[in-house]
Design an enzyme around this catalytic site. Structure first.
Site, PDB file in Angstrom:
ATOM      1  N   GLY A   1      -5.639  -7.049  -8.332  1.00  0.00           N
ATOM      2  CA  GLY A   1      -6.034  -5.980  -7.186  1.00  0.00           C
ATOM      3  C   GLY A   1      -7.311  -6.403  -6.516  1.00  0.00           C
ATOM      4  O   GLY A   1      -7.432  -7.258  -5.676  1.00  0.00           O
TER       5      GLY A   1
ATOM      6  N   CYS B   1      -3.246   8.907  -7.843  1.00  0.00           N
ATOM      7  CA  CYS B   1      -4.131   8.652  -6.942  1.00  0.00           C
ATOM      8  C   CYS B   1      -5.252   9.728  -6.897  1.00  0.00           C
ATOM      9  O   CYS B   1      -5.038  11.006  -6.969  1.00  0.00           O
ATOM     10  CB  CYS B   1      -3.449   8.543  -5.304  1.00  0.00           C
ATOM     11  SG  CYS B   1      -4.868   8.475  -4.213  1.00  0.00           S
TER      12      CYS B   1
ATOM     13  N   THR C   1      -7.041   3.650 -10.755  1.00  0.00           N
ATOM     14  CA  THR C   1      -8.732   3.524 -10.931  1.00  0.00           C
ATOM     15  C   THR C   1      -9.260   4.647 -11.811  1.00  0.00           C
ATOM     16  O   THR C   1      -8.514   5.738 -11.826  1.00  0.00           O
ATOM     17  CB  THR C   1      -9.298   3.623  -9.471  1.00  0.00           C
ATOM     18  OG1 THR C   1      -8.654   4.885  -8.724  1.00  0.00           O
ATOM     19  CG2 THR C   1      -8.876   2.562  -8.560  1.00  0.00           C
TER      20      THR C   1
ATOM     21  N   LYS D   1       1.018  -1.317  -0.181  1.00  0.00           N
ATOM     22  CA  LYS D   1       0.170  -0.099  -0.010  1.00  0.00           C
ATOM     23  C   LYS D   1       0.823   1.280   0.051  1.00  0.00           C
ATOM     24  O   LYS D   1       1.959   1.519   0.526  1.00  0.00           O
ATOM     25  CB  LYS D   1      -0.782  -0.122   1.307  1.00  0.00           C
ATOM     26  CG  LYS D   1      -1.916   1.335   1.519  1.00  0.00           C
ATOM     27  CD  LYS D   1      -2.680   1.284   0.587  1.00  0.00           C
ATOM     28  CE  LYS D   1      -3.599   2.677   0.674  1.00  0.00           C
ATOM     29  NZ  LYS D   1      -4.466   3.237  -0.422  1.00  0.00           N
TER      30      LYS D   1
ATOM     31  N   ASN E   1       3.400   6.128  -7.004  1.00  0.00           N
ATOM     32  CA  ASN E   1       1.943   6.418  -7.295  1.00  0.00           C
ATOM     33  C   ASN E   1       1.725   7.794  -7.573  1.00  0.00           C
ATOM     34  O   ASN E   1       1.586   8.956  -6.939  1.00  0.00           O
ATOM     35  CB  ASN E   1       1.119   6.083  -5.910  1.00  0.00           C
ATOM     36  CG  ASN E   1      -0.247   6.189  -6.283  1.00  0.00           C
ATOM     37  OD1 ASN E   1      -0.838   6.614  -7.238  1.00  0.00           O
ATOM     38  ND2 ASN E   1      -0.893   5.862  -5.322  1.00  0.00           N
TER      39      ASN E   1
ATOM     40  N   GLY F   1     -11.853  -3.255 -10.522  1.00  0.00           N
ATOM     41  CA  GLY F   1     -12.433  -4.341 -10.770  1.00  0.00           C
ATOM     42  C   GLY F   1     -12.826  -4.741 -12.326  1.00  0.00           C
ATOM     43  O   GLY F   1     -12.412  -3.861 -12.999  1.00  0.00           O
TER      44      GLY F   1
ATOM     45  N   LYS G   1       3.305   4.476 -12.138  1.00  0.00           N
ATOM     46  CA  LYS G   1       2.012   4.122 -12.129  1.00  0.00           C
ATOM     47  C   LYS G   1       1.272   5.290 -12.602  1.00  0.00           C
ATOM     48  O   LYS G   1       0.928   6.365 -12.050  1.00  0.00           O
ATOM     49  CB  LYS G   1       1.435   3.766 -10.775  1.00  0.00           C
ATOM     50  CG  LYS G   1       0.266   3.235 -10.654  1.00  0.00           C
ATOM     51  CD  LYS G   1      -0.254   2.314  -9.366  1.00  0.00           C
ATOM     52  CE  LYS G   1      -1.605   1.596  -9.553  1.00  0.00           C
ATOM     53  NZ  LYS G   1      -1.952   0.935  -8.106  1.00  0.00           N
TER      54      LYS G   1
ATOM     55  N   ASN H   1     -13.400   3.378  -4.517  1.00  0.00           N
ATOM     56  CA  ASN H   1     -12.819   3.533  -3.182  1.00  0.00           C
ATOM     57  C   ASN H   1     -12.193   4.779  -3.238  1.00  0.00           C
ATOM     58  O   ASN H   1     -11.905   5.442  -4.083  1.00  0.00           O
ATOM     59  CB  ASN H   1     -11.733   2.712  -2.682  1.00  0.00           C
ATOM     60  CG  ASN H   1     -10.174   3.124  -3.314  1.00  0.00           C
ATOM     61  OD1 ASN H   1      -9.830   3.863  -2.689  1.00  0.00           O
ATOM     62  ND2 ASN H   1      -9.985   2.681  -4.972  1.00  0.00           N
TER      63      ASN H   1
ATOM     64  N   ASN I   1       5.527   1.109  -2.847  1.00  0.00           N
ATOM     65  CA  ASN I   1       4.706   2.003  -3.591  1.00  0.00           C
ATOM     66  C   ASN I   1       4.697   3.539  -2.797  1.00  0.00           C
ATOM     67  O   ASN I   1       4.381   3.326  -1.414  1.00  0.00           O
ATOM     68  CB  ASN I   1       3.462   1.460  -3.809  1.00  0.00           C
ATOM     69  CG  ASN I   1       2.720   2.412  -4.610  1.00  0.00           C
ATOM     70  OD1 ASN I   1       2.327   3.721  -3.972  1.00  0.00           O
ATOM     71  ND2 ASN I   1       2.020   1.996  -5.753  1.00  0.00           N
TER      72      ASN I   1
HETATM   73  C1  SIN Z   1      -6.446   5.489  -2.054  1.00  0.00           C
HETATM   74  O1  SIN Z   1      -5.581   5.456  -0.960  1.00  0.00           O
HETATM   75  O2  SIN Z   1      -7.162   6.359  -2.081  1.00  0.00           O
HETATM   76  C2  SIN Z   1      -6.265   4.630  -3.267  1.00  0.00           C
HETATM   77  C3  SIN Z   1      -4.900   4.855  -3.724  1.00  0.00           C
HETATM   78  C4  SIN Z   1      -4.878   4.931  -5.363  1.00  0.00           C
HETATM   79  O3  SIN Z   1      -5.826   4.957  -5.878  1.00  0.00           O
HETATM   80  O4  SIN Z   1      -3.926   5.126  -5.543  1.00  0.00           O
END
Ligand code: SIN
Length: 309
Positions: free
Chosen positions: A270, A136, A198, A51, A133, A222, A170, A75, A105
């Site tokens: 994932g 996000c 996402t 994470k 990352n 998903g 990413k 999410n 990450n």
């Molecule tokens: C999140 O922690 O909100 C998701 C992480 C992400 O989408 O990079």
């Protein structure tokens, strides 16, 4: 694995790093890896991605943070994590015992912060690669690093200056065209690109006239995003000359074959981890016979071999 499984070379390279196989886990969906040990031997995975970690501890976003969608999940976790110091002190020693190559990450809150975080981790033992990352959607400015090629290049330059460890950028699907961003990160020294993070979405409880998530918008993951992910992986494969890490709705080995033909050398499982904890292992065990069925004896032979019209 069955005794008759064909011998297929599943190994892949990211920069100087050789992974025994392409199966990895998507950041935020695999706990700290340790939680999956009761289900299978996690050391069999090609790599494990943790994470996202930030410089300071983060509580994350106001709940609710999750909403189920038809064939997916929305999410808005908000990068909840204990911060780099606590992470290195408490969690990294345990993660080193996982046995699979460890991909850390990280997310900075500025270009400079990406560099500082990298420098902090780069001193530690047992890190196989960094995944940046840059995408996000659930924190202020989180998307800025992968929606503008100039900024994306600045992040890569800053991070590359801190480490020789392989770097995976990413990227976000929330752009008109991912290709200029991909070219920018590769020019800045990315050893691989992972895609996709996402897609920004919204779930609504119409009776309450309210969004379901506390922060309203979130990121969709998903099976419902798989076709988008495949399209972007293909575009990346046709644009840059570094390995692509495919992410997005992967549930089984057939999905993975689609990603490999599109151009992915590595894949991350994932959302499927939430409803089938053995998903990544099942995929790994299903790959050799599928690759062999195409007349190949190695994964490398079939990467990107989709016959486009
Ligand atoms: C999140 O922690 O909100 C998701 C992480 C992400 O989408 O990079």
């Amino acid at each position: 694995m069955s005794a008759e499984a064909p011998v297929v070379d599943l190994s892949v390279k990211i920069g100087d790093l050789t992974l025994a196989n392409p199966v990895s886990t998507a950041s935020g969906t695999f706990g700290k890896g340790l939680e999956f040990r009761p289900f299978y031997d996690v050391s069999r995975l090609g790599s494990v991605v943790v994470k996202t970690i930030t410089t300071e501890p983060r509580e994350g976003n106001v709940p609710p943070r999750l909403a189920e969608l038809p064939a997916g999940l929305l999410n808005s976790i908000g990068l909840a994590n204990p911060g780099v110091d606590e992470y290195i002190r408490t969690y990294l020693p345990k993660l080193r015992t996982l046995g699979a190559p460890l991909v850390i990450n990280i997310a900075g809150h500025s270009v400079e912060d990406f560099g500082t975080l990298t420098a902090r981790f780069a001193k530690e033992e047992g890190i196989a690669a960094f995944e940046l990352n840059m995408s996000c959607p659930n924190v202020a400015s989180g998307l800025d690093y992968s929606t503008d090629p100039v900024v994306a290049r600045e992040v890569m330059d800053r991070v590359r200056g801190e480490t020789d460890i392989p770097l995976i950028a990413k990227l976000s699907p929330n752009v008109t065209d991912v290709r200029p961003i991909a070219e920018a990160v590769v020019a800045g020294g990315a050893d691989a690109i992972s895609a996709i993070n996402t897609l920004v979405g919204l779930a609504i409880d119409w009776r309450k006239r309210r969004p379901i998530l506390g922060r309203a918008y979130g990121g969709v993951s998903g099976p419902c995003i798989k076709a988008v992910a495949l399209r972007i992986v293909r575009q990346l494969y046709e644009t840059v000359d570094v390995p692509i890490v495919g992410i997005g709705g992967i549930q089984d080995a057939d999905d993975v074959m689609e990603f490999i033909l599109a151009g992915a050398s590595v894949i991350q499982v994932g959302t499927a981890n939430y409803y089938r904890p053995t998903a990544a292992l099942d995929i790994l065990e299903g790959l050799p016979e599928r690759i062999a069925s195409l007349g190949a004896s190695s994964l490398r032979e079939i990467v990107g071999t989709l016959e486009m019209p």
